[in-house]
Design an enzyme around this catalytic site. Structure first.
Site, short mmCIF file in Angstrom:
data_model
loop_
_atom_site.label_atom_id
_atom_site.label_comp_id
_atom_site.label_asym_id
_atom_site.label_seq_id
_atom_site.Cartn_x
_atom_site.Cartn_y
_atom_site.Cartn_z
N ASP A 284 0.81 -1.21 0.00
CA ASP A 284 0.00 0.00 0.00
C ASP A 284 0.84 1.26 0.00
OD1 ASP A 284 0.92 -0.42 2.59
OD2 ASP A 284 -1.02 -1.02 3.35
N ASN B 183 -7.35 -2.02 14.16
CA ASN B 183 -8.76 -2.28 13.82
C ASN B 183 -8.89 -3.56 12.97
OD1 ASN B 183 -7.71 -1.57 11.37
ND2 ASN B 183 -8.89 0.30 11.11
C1 F6R Z 1 1.48 -1.25 6.02
C2 F6R Z 1 0.28 -2.04 6.19
C3 F6R Z 1 -0.52 -1.98 7.45
C4 F6R Z 1 0.34 -2.21 8.69
C5 F6R Z 1 -0.50 -2.09 9.96
C6 F6R Z 1 0.33 -2.21 11.21
O1 F6R Z 1 2.07 -1.48 4.77
O2 F6R Z 1 -0.09 -2.72 5.29
O3 F6R Z 1 -1.54 -2.93 7.40
O4 F6R Z 1 0.91 -3.48 8.63
O5 F6R Z 1 -1.14 -0.84 9.98
O6 F6R Z 1 1.18 -1.12 11.31
P1 F6R Z 1 2.35 -1.09 12.39
O7 F6R Z 1 3.29 -2.17 12.02
O8 F6R Z 1 2.98 0.27 12.24
O9 F6R Z 1 1.71 -1.31 13.71
#
Ligand code: F6R
Length: 260
Positions: free
Chosen positions: A82, A153
């Site tokens: 993403d 979430n």
């Molecule tokens: C980022 C992504 C998101 C993160 C998720 C957790 O490329 O796809 O789904 O994996 O928001 O983010 P962190 O690791 O910062 O807690």
């Protein structure tokens, strides 16, 4: 309980690790093994990659393996999950910048093999751009391995609650919690984009192998819902319960509420 966390213990598709570092090193080794295996077979290793706090130590370990243990990424083709929209690739908060900083600047992956959703395409080109991104993944025979984090979430990629299980790459609206969690990187909530381009849930679950890494106590509630709760679009990661090729890699804090 402490015996269960002796470095790592694997039960079915759940790997429990002592701490975030062990979990990350374990995940990095899974990725490195796949890359080496595909090299032996003369094949590309097609990786789906994530950004955020979760994979940073995985990438650090992959860099160490490259620098100290001759792991080459010459056969790696990568597709990131993403990117915020809109954002410039040189912006410090962009995932393009993140991936260069935490991984690509330090390894020998061919630049033409690196794919990160471009945020610089104009709104009228996005649909075409997303279709093209999907076609490119398919042209390499799909993803061999998808590395995932999980949002508080339950999102995977930026497939927010309510995302359809058959979604593919598209422009999405970011959930308020996702924007709030991003605030620390953008300085103020107003600076956090409202939208992103995200690979879809359908695209993710087509990967031949999926590693979902969850670290820290702030992920403990959502990971227990994702693993043990009802399968629902309200918790997008819960769909992974139906997918045999998923491995959940958790540290002790994230596993606090897991019903084993
Ligand atoms: C980022 C992504 C998101 C993160 C998720 C957790 O490329 O796809 O789904 O994996 O928001 O983010 P962190 O690791 O910062 O807690």
């Amino acid at each position: 309980m402490s015996n269960n966390f002796n470095t790592h213990s694997k039960v079915n598709n759940l790997t429990l690790c002592t701490d975030a570092e062990q979990a990350s090193i374990y995940a990095a080794n899974q990725i490195a093994e796949l890359i080496r295996e595909h090299q032996k077979q003369g094949k590309p290793a097609v990786l789906g990659l994530a950004t955020g706090k979760t994979p940073t130590t995985v990438y650090k370990e992959l860099i160490r393996l490259h620098q100290n243990e001759s792991l080459s990424f010459h056969n790696v083709v990568s597709f990131n999950l993403d990117e915020y929209y809109p954002i410039g690739p040189k912006d410090l908060q962009s995932y393009t910048y993140f991936m260069r900083h935490y991984l690509f600047n330090h390894i020998d992956c061919k630049p033409q093999n690196i794919h990160i959703p471009h945020a610089d395409c104009s709104p009228d080109r996005i649909e075409h751009y997303c279709k093209d991104y999907e076609d490119k993944i398919a042209s390499f025979g799909g993803l061999d391995l998808q590395l995932l984090g999980i949002g508080r979430n339950g999102h995977i990629g930026f497939n927010e609650p309510g995302s359809s299980f058959d979604s593919t790459t598209r422009l999405v609206d970011l959930h308020s919690l996702t924007r709030k969690d991003a605030e620390k990187n953008f300085g103020t909530i107003e600076n956090v984009p409202h939208q992103a381009i995200s690979v879809g849930i359908h695209t993710i679950i087509q990967a031949k192998r999926i590693l979902l890494l969850a670290l820290g106590k702030e992920k403990s509630e959502i990971i227990s819902k994702a693993l043990n709760g009802e399968i629902s679009t309200e918790v997008p990661a819960s769909l992974l319960q139906t997918i045999p090729q998923v491995e959940y890699i958790l540290d002790r804090d994230a596993a606090a509420f897991i019903d084993r």
